[in-house]
Each structure stands twice: as structure tokens, then as C-alpha cells.
Design a protein around this motif. Structure first.
Motif, short mmCIF file in Angstrom:
data_model
loop_
_atom_site.label_atom_id
_atom_site.label_comp_id
_atom_site.label_asym_id
_atom_site.label_seq_id
_atom_site.Cartn_x
_atom_site.Cartn_y
_atom_site.Cartn_z
N UNK A 237 -9.74 -45.52 -24.86
CA UNK A 237 -9.33 -44.69 -23.73
C UNK A 237 -10.47 -43.77 -23.30
N UNK A 238 -10.65 -43.54 -21.99
CA UNK A 238 -11.72 -42.67 -21.53
C UNK A 238 -11.59 -41.27 -22.11
N UNK A 239 -12.72 -40.67 -22.41
CA UNK A 239 -12.70 -39.33 -23.02
C UNK A 239 -12.00 -38.31 -22.14
N UNK A 240 -12.08 -38.48 -20.82
CA UNK A 240 -11.44 -37.52 -19.93
C UNK A 240 -9.92 -37.54 -20.02
N UNK A 241 -9.39 -38.54 -20.69
CA UNK A 241 -7.94 -38.61 -20.88
C UNK A 241 -7.45 -37.72 -22.01
N UNK A 242 -8.34 -37.09 -22.75
CA UNK A 242 -7.89 -36.30 -23.90
C UNK A 242 -6.85 -35.29 -23.48
N UNK A 243 -5.83 -35.14 -24.32
CA UNK A 243 -4.71 -34.27 -24.02
C UNK A 243 -3.57 -34.96 -23.32
N UNK A 244 -3.75 -36.24 -22.96
CA UNK A 244 -2.71 -36.97 -22.24
C UNK A 244 -1.52 -37.28 -23.14
N UNK A 245 -0.34 -37.28 -22.52
CA UNK A 245 0.89 -37.68 -23.18
C UNK A 245 1.41 -38.90 -22.43
#
Length: 230
Positions: free
Chosen positions: A212-220
Motif C-alpha cells: 500500500x502507498x505510504x500516503x495511505x497510512x492511517x487509513x481504515x
């Protein structure tokens, strides 16, 4: 160099599917189950982290917290029994996961390497659950909040965190629940017309843990057949 992943609750159902997806993608996996230790014991997560680290040659790149319990705890139970049920579910579902997340964060900070956490929460974190499962819903909501906090706190260190919230999934646990609650009625509440398959959750977890792209961190991420949309 293969990715080293630690996953809890991997003996069956969603956990086994996640382990299979990760291994199929080339990861080196330590798949823990209840046979490795009882997460209701607060000493177990620390021991399991160290033993897993030893098995993976001192390096863990990803952590998947999947282990959990779903046990009825009626509000009219005796006070001591209700509190014991609440505390057991919180220890297994939330506190043990937090202990492992803490070890992972500290491990990656010490190595300066970054890493990924995937917490398997539940639709119940947002929708709630039955009157006998206050504790379950609260524990999964806690996992979501913890995931978001880790993502915000440690992104600067390359530490990424994701949460996945399944609805009903075709596992033994869900089969029992569907049978006890009237499966036809519950399935009617799922626009997709069926419950999720373990492999669907497994692939989502594999992707979050590796690609998953790093910018997705925090995604639910939801996987519930549109039975609950946010």
C-alpha cells in the motif's frame, strides 16, 4: 530480501487467509495461534514478540494483529462476571495488540528501518454490536483509534499503520453467530448478498502490510459488502 511478518490469530479463518496471502507473496511469516500462548495473560505478548524476533533472525518488518475473541457478556450477568468478561476481551483484543504495536514501533525506531502495522478491527467499531457485546465493539473501536494515533505519531519514522474493519466473514465464528441470530435476516442487510470471504480480507491485509502507498497510512478500510458505509 524477503519481508518478515508477524501475525497473531493465524490458525484459521481470517488469520490463516492473511498468513497464506503473505506467504504467497514471498514474505517470511511467523503465524502465531493460541497454541503459542494465551493473550489473556498480560505476559504473553512480550514473550511472543521476543520469540518471534528470534525466529525471524532479529528483524520484523510488519505486524498483523488479528487475534481476538468474540464472547457474549450479557448486561444482566453478575457484576464480577461482567467485569471479568469485559477485561478479558479488552486484554485479548486491544491491550495485547497495543503491547505488540509498542514493541514493533520501538524495534523500528531502534533500527531506523520503518515498518508496517495492520490491525484487524471490525465493522462493530463504527456500527456497534449486540447488547451482549459492548466490550467487543469497544475493543475494536480502540484498535481503530490506536491505529490512527500510531500513524500520526510515527509517519516521520517511516512507520505506517492501517486498520481493516471486516463485517461478517465466512468463518466458524461468523457461522455460529449467523445461525444464532437468523442468517437470512442478517444477509438481507448486506447489499452484496453474501458475507465476505477470508481470502478477501487476507488480500487486503497483504496489500497493506507490503504494497500500500505510504500516503495511505492511517487509513481504515471496510470490507462488509456495503452493509455499513461511512
Amino acid at each position: 530480501m524477503s519481508t518478515h511478518i508477524l501475525i497473531t490469530g493465524a490458525s484459521r479463518g481470517i488469520g490463516a487467509a492473511i498468513a497464506a496471502a503473505l506467504a504467497g507473496g514471498g514474505a517470511r511469516v511467523v503465524a502465531l495461534s493460541s497454541a503459542d500462548g494465551d493473550l489473556a495473560d498480560p505476559a504473553t505478548p512480550d514473550r511472543l514478540w521476543q520469540s518471534s524476533l528470534d525466529r525471524l533472525d532479529g528483524r520484523i518488518d510488519g505486524l498483523v494483529n488479528n487475534a481476538g475473541v468474540f464472547e457474549a457478556n450479557p448486561a444482566d450477568a453478575a457484576d464480577a462476571d461482567w467485569l471479568a468478561g469485559w477485561n478479558r476481551t479488552m486484554q485479548v483484543n486491544l491491550t495485547a495488540s497495543a503491547q505488540l504495536c509498542r514493541h514493533a514501533v520501538r524495534h523500528w525506531q531502534a533500527r531506523g528501518s520503518g515498518g508496517r502495522i495492520v490491525n484487524i478491527a471490525s465493522r462493530a467499531a463504527y456500527r456497534g454490536d449486540s447488547p451482549a457485546h459492548w466490550h467487543y465493539a469497544a475493543s475494536k473501536a480502540g484498535m481503530v483509534a490506536m491505529t490512527k494515533t500510531i500513524a500520526r505519531a510515527y509517519a516521520k519514522d517511516g512507520i505506517l499503520a492501517f486498520a481493516i474493519c471486516p463485517g461478517f466473514t465466512m468463518t466458524g465464528m461468523a457461522d455460529d453467530y449467523l445461525a444464532s441470530r437468523g442468517g437470512d435476516k442478517l444477509l438481507a442487510d448486506i447489499p452484496l448478498g453474501r458475507v465476505a470471504m477470508p481470502g478477501e480480507v487476507g488480500e487486503m491485509a497483504r496489500w497493506c502490510a507490503t504494497d500500500a502507498p505510504a500516503s495511505m497510512t492511517g487509513a481504515v478500510l471496510d470490507v462488509n459488502g456495503a452493509s455499513y458505509v461511512r
